[in-house]
Design a protein around this motif. Structure first.
Motif, PDB file in Angstrom:
ATOM      1  N   ASN A 130       0.810  -1.225   0.000  1.00  0.00           N
ATOM      2  CA  ASN A 130       0.000   0.000   0.000  1.00  0.00           C
ATOM      3  C   ASN A 130       0.841   1.273   0.000  1.00  0.00           C
ATOM      4  O   ASN A 130       0.626   2.185  -0.802  1.00  0.00           O
ATOM      5  CB  ASN A 130      -0.925   0.019   1.221  1.00  0.00           C
ATOM      6  N   ALA A 131       1.800   1.351   0.935  1.00  0.00           N
ATOM      7  CA  ALA A 131       2.578   2.576   1.086  1.00  0.00           C
ATOM      8  C   ALA A 131       3.356   2.899  -0.181  1.00  0.00           C
ATOM      9  O   ALA A 131       3.355   4.043  -0.666  1.00  0.00           O
ATOM     10  CB  ALA A 131       3.519   2.451   2.282  1.00  0.00           C
ATOM     11  N   ALA A 132       4.025   1.887  -0.752  1.00  0.00           N
ATOM     12  CA  ALA A 132       4.832   2.117  -1.953  1.00  0.00           C
ATOM     13  C   ALA A 132       3.972   2.502  -3.148  1.00  0.00           C
ATOM     14  O   ALA A 132       4.329   3.391  -3.931  1.00  0.00           O
ATOM     15  CB  ALA A 132       5.656   0.874  -2.273  1.00  0.00           C
ATOM     16  N   LEU A 133       2.837   1.831  -3.293  1.00  0.00           N
ATOM     17  CA  LEU A 133       1.962   2.128  -4.434  1.00  0.00           C
ATOM     18  C   LEU A 133       1.345   3.510  -4.300  1.00  0.00           C
ATOM     19  O   LEU A 133       1.242   4.257  -5.285  1.00  0.00           O
ATOM     20  CB  LEU A 133       0.875   1.056  -4.535  1.00  0.00           C
ATOM     21  N   ALA A 134       0.943   3.867  -3.099  1.00  0.00           N
ATOM     22  CA  ALA A 134       0.379   5.203  -2.882  1.00  0.00           C
ATOM     23  C   ALA A 134       1.421   6.286  -3.122  1.00  0.00           C
ATOM     24  O   ALA A 134       1.134   7.331  -3.725  1.00  0.00           O
ATOM     25  CB  ALA A 134      -0.184   5.302  -1.467  1.00  0.00           C
ATOM     26  N   LYS A 135       2.654   6.048  -2.671  1.00  0.00           N
ATOM     27  CA  LYS A 135       3.711   7.040  -2.868  1.00  0.00           C
ATOM     28  C   LYS A 135       4.030   7.222  -4.347  1.00  0.00           C
ATOM     29  O   LYS A 135       4.243   8.344  -4.825  1.00  0.00           O
ATOM     30  CB  LYS A 135       4.963   6.611  -2.111  1.00  0.00           C
ATOM     31  N   ALA A 136       4.039   6.127  -5.092  1.00  0.00           N
ATOM     32  CA  ALA A 136       4.402   6.189  -6.510  1.00  0.00           C
ATOM     33  C   ALA A 136       3.324   6.828  -7.374  1.00  0.00           C
ATOM     34  O   ALA A 136       3.632   7.399  -8.424  1.00  0.00           O
ATOM     35  CB  ALA A 136       4.710   4.788  -7.026  1.00  0.00           C
ATOM     36  N   THR A 137       2.072   6.716  -6.953  1.00  0.00           N
ATOM     37  CA  THR A 137       0.962   7.166  -7.803  1.00  0.00           C
ATOM     38  C   THR A 137       0.162   8.333  -7.236  1.00  0.00           C
ATOM     39  O   THR A 137      -0.584   8.981  -7.976  1.00  0.00           O
ATOM     40  CB  THR A 137      -0.025   6.006  -8.041  1.00  0.00           C
ATOM     41  N   GLY A 138       0.278   8.570  -5.936  1.00  0.00           N
ATOM     42  CA  GLY A 138      -0.544   9.595  -5.303  1.00  0.00           C
ATOM     43  C   GLY A 138      -1.963   9.154  -5.019  1.00  0.00           C
ATOM     44  O   GLY A 138      -2.786   9.946  -4.560  1.00  0.00           O
ATOM     45  N   ALA A 139      -2.269   7.879  -5.272  1.00  0.00           N
ATOM     46  CA  ALA A 139      -3.629   7.379  -5.061  1.00  0.00           C
ATOM     47  C   ALA A 139      -3.903   7.209  -3.567  1.00  0.00           C
ATOM     48  O   ALA A 139      -3.062   6.689  -2.828  1.00  0.00           O
ATOM     49  CB  ALA A 139      -3.823   6.044  -5.772  1.00  0.00           C
ATOM     50  N   PRO A 140      -5.084   7.623  -3.097  1.00  0.00           N
ATOM     51  CA  PRO A 140      -5.437   7.424  -1.691  1.00  0.00           C
ATOM     52  C   PRO A 140      -5.791   5.969  -1.415  1.00  0.00           C
ATOM     53  O   PRO A 140      -6.248   5.249  -2.298  1.00  0.00           O
ATOM     54  CB  PRO A 140      -6.662   8.324  -1.508  1.00  0.00           C
ATOM     55  N   ILE A 141      -5.550   5.548  -0.181  1.00  0.00           N
ATOM     56  CA  ILE A 141      -5.894   4.204   0.275  1.00  0.00           C
ATOM     57  C   ILE A 141      -7.197   4.278   1.061  1.00  0.00           C
ATOM     58  O   ILE A 141      -7.379   5.167   1.892  1.00  0.00           O
ATOM     59  CB  ILE A 141      -4.777   3.630   1.171  1.00  0.00           C
ATOM     60  N   MET A 142      -8.088   3.342   0.818  1.00  0.00           N
ATOM     61  CA  MET A 142      -9.383   3.324   1.501  1.00  0.00           C
ATOM     62  C   MET A 142      -9.599   1.954   2.125  1.00  0.00           C
ATOM     63  O   MET A 142      -9.345   0.923   1.499  1.00  0.00           O
ATOM     64  CB  MET A 142     -10.513   3.654   0.531  1.00  0.00           C
ATOM     65  N   ALA A 143     -10.062   1.945   3.396  1.00  0.00           N
ATOM     66  CA  ALA A 143     -10.273   0.698   4.130  1.00  0.00           C
ATOM     67  C   ALA A 143     -11.272   0.950   5.247  1.00  0.00           C
ATOM     68  O   ALA A 143     -11.626   2.097   5.549  1.00  0.00           O
ATOM     69  CB  ALA A 143      -8.957   0.183   4.704  1.00  0.00           C
ATOM     70  N   SER A 144     -11.704  -0.126   5.877  1.00  0.00           N
ATOM     71  CA  SER A 144     -12.657  -0.017   6.981  1.00  0.00           C
ATOM     72  C   SER A 144     -11.939   0.352   8.272  1.00  0.00           C
ATOM     73  O   SER A 144     -10.927  -0.250   8.636  1.00  0.00           O
ATOM     74  CB  SER A 144     -13.397  -1.337   7.178  1.00  0.00           C
ATOM     75  N   ARG A 145     -12.493   1.323   8.991  1.00  0.00           N
ATOM     76  CA  ARG A 145     -11.951   1.708  10.282  1.00  0.00           C
ATOM     77  C   ARG A 145     -12.034   0.562  11.294  1.00  0.00           C
ATOM     78  O   ARG A 145     -11.227   0.482  12.223  1.00  0.00           O
ATOM     79  CB  ARG A 145     -12.711   2.923  10.804  1.00  0.00           C
ATOM     80  N   ALA A 146     -12.979  -0.350  11.101  1.00  0.00           N
ATOM     81  CA  ALA A 146     -13.148  -1.464  12.034  1.00  0.00           C
ATOM     82  C   ALA A 146     -11.961  -2.412  12.047  1.00  0.00           C
ATOM     83  O   ALA A 146     -11.819  -3.221  12.965  1.00  0.00           O
ATOM     84  CB  ALA A 146     -14.430  -2.241  11.707  1.00  0.00           C
ATOM     85  N   ASP A 147     -11.102  -2.333  11.040  1.00  0.00           N
ATOM     86  CA  ASP A 147      -9.909  -3.185  10.979  1.00  0.00           C
ATOM     87  C   ASP A 147      -8.647  -2.460  11.438  1.00  0.00           C
ATOM     88  O   ASP A 147      -7.570  -3.069  11.470  1.00  0.00           O
ATOM     89  CB  ASP A 147      -9.684  -3.691   9.552  1.00  0.00           C
ATOM     90  N   GLU A 148      -8.760  -1.201  11.807  1.00  0.00           N
ATOM     91  CA  GLU A 148      -7.560  -0.417  12.107  1.00  0.00           C
ATOM     92  C   GLU A 148      -6.739  -1.036  13.242  1.00  0.00           C
ATOM     93  O   GLU A 148      -5.510  -0.995  13.231  1.00  0.00           O
ATOM     94  CB  GLU A 148      -7.937   1.017  12.465  1.00  0.00           C
ATOM     95  N   PHE A 149      -7.398  -1.643  14.233  1.00  0.00           N
ATOM     96  CA  PHE A 149      -6.680  -2.236  15.359  1.00  0.00           C
ATOM     97  C   PHE A 149      -5.718  -3.334  14.914  1.00  0.00           C
ATOM     98  O   PHE A 149      -4.720  -3.619  15.595  1.00  0.00           O
ATOM     99  CB  PHE A 149      -7.681  -2.810  16.374  1.00  0.00           C
ATOM    100  N   LEU A 150      -5.991  -3.947  13.769  1.00  0.00           N
ATOM    101  CA  LEU A 150      -5.140  -5.030  13.284  1.00  0.00           C
ATOM    102  C   LEU A 150      -3.736  -4.552  12.931  1.00  0.00           C
ATOM    103  O   LEU A 150      -2.782  -5.340  12.961  1.00  0.00           O
ATOM    104  CB  LEU A 150      -5.776  -5.697  12.065  1.00  0.00           C
ATOM    105  N   LEU A 151      -3.602  -3.271  12.625  1.00  0.00           N
ATOM    106  CA  LEU A 151      -2.288  -2.742  12.264  1.00  0.00           C
ATOM    107  C   LEU A 151      -1.321  -2.774  13.436  1.00  0.00           C
ATOM    108  O   LEU A 151      -0.103  -2.675  13.247  1.00  0.00           O
ATOM    109  CB  LEU A 151      -2.430  -1.314  11.722  1.00  0.00           C
ATOM    110  N   ASP A 152      -1.848  -2.923  14.648  1.00  0.00           N
ATOM    111  CA  ASP A 152      -1.007  -3.031  15.840  1.00  0.00           C
ATOM    112  C   ASP A 152      -0.778  -4.479  16.260  1.00  0.00           C
ATOM    113  O   ASP A 152      -0.272  -4.732  17.355  1.00  0.00           O
ATOM    114  CB  ASP A 152      -1.637  -2.256  17.000  1.00  0.00           C
ATOM    115  N   THR A 153      -1.143  -5.422  15.398  1.00  0.00           N
ATOM    116  CA  THR A 153      -0.949  -6.840  15.679  1.00  0.00           C
ATOM    117  C   THR A 153      -0.017  -7.437  14.625  1.00  0.00           C
ATOM    118  O   THR A 153       0.087  -6.901  13.505  1.00  0.00           O
ATOM    119  CB  THR A 153      -2.284  -7.607  15.659  1.00  0.00           C
TER     120      THR A 153
END
Length: 208
Positions: free
Chosen positions: A63-86
């Protein structure tokens, strides 16, 4: 509407590029996105959006590399945000690398439009609490992440998973779509709504 798939990352996650009249979106770039970037360049496509079906590491690593290369925004559910800390979301699970940090715009269930195409964003929890599916009626297709596979279903033993919620999501949200709808999953081959409703051993009328 054209769909092109790329098997990315160590788990060969299906990343998809959907394009329409020179406009494109990416779904679940789970590994190094160089193949996607080469494809976008060769086909002269402008990437406008990056969609995440859920926030497990093998679906978001690029996600990070593709967004940086293209400027495209990333969209996802807030209900999964806690998973980023696992480990299963942010990386480190079973020795896999950490996921590069990225920001995302919260996306909820409801009608949407991407690259000039109508889309129904479907809340389909079960594999994760915030799992989303993306139904494009004009393309007769739905992108389900790890909710549903050819003759199988996604794991529910990770944080926030629920087998009952998963079955309910598939039956209420996916099996209600037209039978000919192509199902694009996070791993493995494509299938169809009608095929899985009839033949999936976890979800057929005889499964329960």
């Amino acid at each position: 509407m054209r769909v092109t798939s790329f098997a990315l990352g160590p788990l060969e996650t299906n990343a998809y590029v959907v394009d329409n009249a020179g406009r494109a979106l990416a779904i679940d770039p789970g590994g190094d996105p160089r193949e996607i970037l080469d494809f976008l360049r060769d086909e002269k496509l402008n990437l406008e959006t990056i969609l995440a079906t859920h926030l497990h590491f093998d679906h978001i690593f690029g996600n990070a590399a593709l967004a940086k290369a293209t400027g495209a925004p990333i969209m996802a559910s807030r209900a999964d945000e806690f998973l980023l800390d696992t480990p299963v979301g942010g990386g480190g699970f079973m020795g896999f690398p950490k996921v590069p940090d990225f920001e995302f715009t919260p996306l909820e269930e409801g009608p949407a439009e991407f690259i000039g195409l109508a889309c129904h964003v479907l809340a389909t929890p079960g594999h994760t609490p915030g799992s989303l599916s993306f139904h494009f009626p004009e393309g007769r297709s739905v992108f389900v992440g790890d909710l549903l596979f050819y003759r199988s279903v996604g794991r529910t033993d990770f944080p926030g998973g629920s087998l009952e919620a998963l079955k309910r999501s598939v039956r209420d949200k996916i099996f209600s779509l037209p039978k000919e709808t192509v199902v694009y999953s996070g791993h493995g081959p494509e299938t169809s709504v009608g095929d899985e409703e009839l033949n999936n051993p976890f979800l057929s009328a005889f499964a329960d």
